[in-house]
Design a protein around this motif. Structure first.
Motif, PDB file in Angstrom:
ATOM      1  N   LEU A   1       0.825  -1.197   0.000  1.00 53.98           N
ATOM      2  CA  LEU A   1       0.000   0.000   0.000  1.00 53.98           C
ATOM      3  C   LEU A   1       0.859   1.246   0.000  1.00 53.98           C
ATOM      4  O   LEU A   1       0.433   2.309  -0.409  1.00 53.98           O
ATOM      5  CB  LEU A   1      -0.917   0.016   1.228  1.00 53.98           C
ATOM      6  CG  LEU A   1      -1.961  -1.092   1.275  1.00 53.98           C
ATOM      7  CD1 LEU A   1      -2.733  -1.016   2.574  1.00 53.98           C
ATOM      8  CD2 LEU A   1      -2.902  -0.964   0.099  1.00 53.98           C
ATOM      9  N   VAL A   2       2.104   1.105   0.485  1.00 56.14           N
ATOM     10  CA  VAL A   2       3.037   2.225   0.575  1.00 56.14           C
ATOM     11  C   VAL A   2       4.320   1.804  -0.134  1.00 56.14           C
ATOM     12  O   VAL A   2       4.829   0.715   0.099  1.00 56.14           O
ATOM     13  CB  VAL A   2       3.341   2.548   2.062  1.00 56.14           C
ATOM     14  CG1 VAL A   2       4.328   3.683   2.166  1.00 56.14           C
ATOM     15  CG2 VAL A   2       2.067   2.858   2.805  1.00 56.14           C
ATOM     16  N   PRO A   3       4.849   2.651  -1.013  1.00 58.93           N
ATOM     17  CA  PRO A   3       6.106   2.296  -1.690  1.00 58.93           C
ATOM     18  C   PRO A   3       7.232   2.066  -0.681  1.00 58.93           C
ATOM     19  O   PRO A   3       7.262   2.680   0.385  1.00 58.93           O
ATOM     20  CB  PRO A   3       6.408   3.515  -2.563  1.00 58.93           C
ATOM     21  CG  PRO A   3       5.136   4.272  -2.656  1.00 58.93           C
ATOM     22  CD  PRO A   3       4.345   3.945  -1.433  1.00 58.93           C
ATOM     23  N   ALA A   4       8.166   1.198  -1.035  1.00 56.38           N
ATOM     24  CA  ALA A   4       9.275   0.859  -0.138  1.00 56.38           C
ATOM     25  C   ALA A   4      10.139   2.070   0.192  1.00 56.38           C
ATOM     26  O   ALA A   4      10.795   2.102   1.226  1.00 56.38           O
ATOM     27  CB  ALA A   4      10.128  -0.247  -0.751  1.00 56.38           C
ATOM     28  N   SER A   5      10.163   3.069  -0.685  1.00 56.01           N
ATOM     29  CA  SER A   5      11.003   4.240  -0.445  1.00 56.01           C
ATOM     30  C   SER A   5      10.411   5.196   0.587  1.00 56.01           C
ATOM     31  O   SER A   5      11.087   6.090   1.061  1.00 56.01           O
ATOM     32  CB  SER A   5      11.234   4.994  -1.755  1.00 56.01           C
ATOM     33  OG  SER A   5       9.986   5.434  -2.273  1.00 56.01           O
ATOM     34  N   VAL A   6       9.163   5.004   0.949  1.00 53.81           N
ATOM     35  CA  VAL A   6       8.497   5.877   1.913  1.00 53.81           C
ATOM     36  C   VAL A   6       8.776   5.372   3.317  1.00 53.81           C
ATOM     37  O   VAL A   6       8.695   4.174   3.578  1.00 53.81           O
ATOM     38  CB  VAL A   6       6.969   5.913   1.634  1.00 53.81           C
ATOM     39  CG1 VAL A   6       6.239   6.709   2.681  1.00 53.81           C
ATOM     40  CG2 VAL A   6       6.710   6.465   0.252  1.00 53.81           C
ATOM     41  N   PRO A   7       9.113   6.257   4.266  1.00 52.08           N
ATOM     42  CA  PRO A   7       9.453   5.823   5.621  1.00 52.08           C
ATOM     43  C   PRO A   7       8.391   4.977   6.305  1.00 52.08           C
ATOM     44  O   PRO A   7       8.702   4.171   7.156  1.00 52.08           O
ATOM     45  CB  PRO A   7       9.662   7.136   6.379  1.00 52.08           C
ATOM     46  CG  PRO A   7      10.030   8.114   5.330  1.00 52.08           C
ATOM     47  CD  PRO A   7       9.296   7.688   4.098  1.00 52.08           C
ATOM     48  N   LEU A   8       7.124   5.112   5.946  1.00 54.73           N
ATOM     49  CA  LEU A   8       6.080   4.311   6.577  1.00 54.73           C
ATOM     50  C   LEU A   8       6.276   2.820   6.382  1.00 54.73           C
ATOM     51  O   LEU A   8       5.764   2.020   7.143  1.00 54.73           O
ATOM     52  CB  LEU A   8       4.704   4.702   6.020  1.00 54.73           C
ATOM     53  CG  LEU A   8       4.084   5.959   6.566  1.00 54.73           C
ATOM     54  CD1 LEU A   8       2.780   6.258   5.857  1.00 54.73           C
ATOM     55  CD2 LEU A   8       3.848   5.841   8.049  1.00 54.73           C
ATOM     56  N   SER A   9       7.009   2.435   5.354  1.00 47.26           N
ATOM     57  CA  SER A   9       7.164   1.018   5.073  1.00 47.26           C
ATOM     58  C   SER A   9       8.266   0.364   5.898  1.00 47.26           C
ATOM     59  O   SER A   9       8.481  -0.828   5.803  1.00 47.26           O
ATOM     60  CB  SER A   9       7.442   0.804   3.582  1.00 47.26           C
ATOM     61  OG  SER A   9       8.708   1.315   3.242  1.00 47.26           O
ATOM     62  N   ARG A  10       8.957   1.127   6.706  1.00 42.72           N
ATOM     63  CA  ARG A  10      10.032   0.576   7.532  1.00 42.72           C
ATOM     64  C   ARG A  10       9.438  -0.123   8.739  1.00 42.72           C
ATOM     65  O   ARG A  10       8.500   0.361   9.346  1.00 42.72           O
ATOM     66  CB  ARG A  10      10.990   1.679   7.957  1.00 42.72           C
ATOM     67  CG  ARG A  10      11.641   2.326   6.730  1.00 42.72           C
ATOM     68  CD  ARG A  10      12.725   3.283   7.031  1.00 42.72           C
ATOM     69  NE  ARG A  10      13.684   2.841   8.005  1.00 42.72           N
ATOM     70  CZ  ARG A  10      14.737   2.052   7.757  1.00 42.72           C
ATOM     71  NH1 ARG A  10      14.938   1.608   6.552  1.00 42.72           N
ATOM     72  NH2 ARG A  10      15.582   1.734   8.700  1.00 42.72           N
ATOM     73  N   THR A  11      10.012  -1.259   9.080  1.00 42.66           N
ATOM     74  CA  THR A  11       9.533  -1.998  10.234  1.00 42.66           C
ATOM     75  C   THR A  11      10.024  -1.350  11.517  1.00 42.66           C
ATOM     76  O   THR A  11      10.975  -0.560  11.505  1.00 42.66           O
ATOM     77  CB  THR A  11      10.025  -3.456  10.198  1.00 42.66           C
ATOM     78  OG1 THR A  11      11.453  -3.457  10.344  1.00 42.66           O
ATOM     79  CG2 THR A  11       9.609  -4.160   8.907  1.00 42.66           C
TER      80      THR A  11
ATOM     81  N   PHE B   1      14.356   0.913  14.916  1.00 46.07           N
ATOM     82  CA  PHE B   1      15.143   0.763  16.131  1.00 46.07           C
ATOM     83  C   PHE B   1      16.628   0.642  15.797  1.00 46.07           C
ATOM     84  O   PHE B   1      17.476   1.291  16.420  1.00 46.07           O
ATOM     85  CB  PHE B   1      14.659  -0.453  16.930  1.00 46.07           C
ATOM     86  CG  PHE B   1      15.272  -0.556  18.288  1.00 46.07           C
ATOM     87  CD1 PHE B   1      14.687   0.071  19.375  1.00 46.07           C
ATOM     88  CD2 PHE B   1      16.433  -1.275  18.499  1.00 46.07           C
ATOM     89  CE1 PHE B   1      15.244  -0.011  20.636  1.00 46.07           C
ATOM     90  CE2 PHE B   1      17.006  -1.370  19.757  1.00 46.07           C
ATOM     91  CZ  PHE B   1      16.407  -0.741  20.832  1.00 46.07           C
ATOM     92  N   ASP B   2      16.947  -0.187  14.811  1.00 49.59           N
ATOM     93  CA  ASP B   2      18.348  -0.353  14.402  1.00 49.59           C
ATOM     94  C   ASP B   2      18.952   0.984  13.979  1.00 49.59           C
ATOM     95  O   ASP B   2      20.107   1.283  14.297  1.00 49.59           O
ATOM     96  CB  ASP B   2      18.470  -1.360  13.256  1.00 49.59           C
ATOM     97  CG  ASP B   2      18.195  -2.792  13.690  1.00 49.59           C
ATOM     98  OD1 ASP B   2      18.150  -3.067  14.908  1.00 49.59           O
ATOM     99  OD2 ASP B   2      18.016  -3.640  12.788  1.00 49.59           O
ATOM    100  N   ASP B   3      18.177   1.792  13.256  1.00 48.28           N
ATOM    101  CA  ASP B   3      18.667   3.116  12.841  1.00 48.28           C
ATOM    102  C   ASP B   3      18.951   4.007  14.041  1.00 48.28           C
ATOM    103  O   ASP B   3      19.934   4.748  14.047  1.00 48.28           O
ATOM    104  CB  ASP B   3      17.658   3.795  11.925  1.00 48.28           C
ATOM    105  CG  ASP B   3      17.622   3.187  10.534  1.00 48.28           C
ATOM    106  OD1 ASP B   3      18.558   2.439  10.178  1.00 48.28           O
ATOM    107  OD2 ASP B   3      16.649   3.463   9.801  1.00 48.28           O
TER     108      ASP B   3
END
Length: 148
Positions: free
Chosen positions: A25-35, A40-42
């Motif tokens: 629903l959200v492109p991978a480049s958009v921050p919303l798609s981050r788990t 947390f790792d970032d």
């Protein structure tokens, strides 16, 4: 009545092939798609990179790791940073010699996330925990590291 006929207990069709929505629903480049784990790792990397710029020599060879939840630990061990009875991080001192092991700081993601109301608070908490563990490893006061 064909396969599309609705009846008791039948799910309504979502599209003409009956498969529902497909793909992201959200492109991978958009921050919303981050788990949550990636976010947390970032946060951990941000703090570690900041510390490594200032303490490159002292932190050379130290490993930083993230685990989702802590294993069964004795929270009274001096190498465990806890909140109540829940471990938040652990410092595993290195072992010199033939079976050498580098020092390792392990953060436990889920307990830290649970204690933060939002991403900014989580960033502050992760930063504080890493500072506390690095100070413990180097044998200095956390405020000395924070104020450098």
């Amino acid at each position: 009545t064909g396969p599309r006929a609705g009846g008791p207990g039948r799910r309504p069709w979502r599209d003409r092939h009956g498969r529902g929505l497909r793909g992201r629903l959200v492109p991978a480049s958009v921050p919303l798609s981050r788990t949550r784990a990636e976010i947390f790792d970032d946060l951990v990397l941000d703090t570690v990179e900041e510390l490594e710029r200032r303490y490159a020599r002292e932190l050379a060879g130290i490993e930083f790791a993230v685990e989702d939840v802590p294993p069964d630990l004795n929270v009274y061990d001096t190498d465990v940073l806890e909140d109540g009875d829940v471990p938040l991080a652990r410092l595993l001192p290195g072992r010199p010699g033939r079976t050498a092991m580098p020092a390792r700081i392990v953060l436990y993601r889920r307990p830290l996330e649970y204690r933060a109301a939002d991403r900014d608070e989580l960033a502050d908490l992760v930063h504080d925990v890493i500072i506390e563990q690095v100070a413990n490893l180097l044998g200095v006061d956390p405020e000395d590291i924070e104020n450098d």
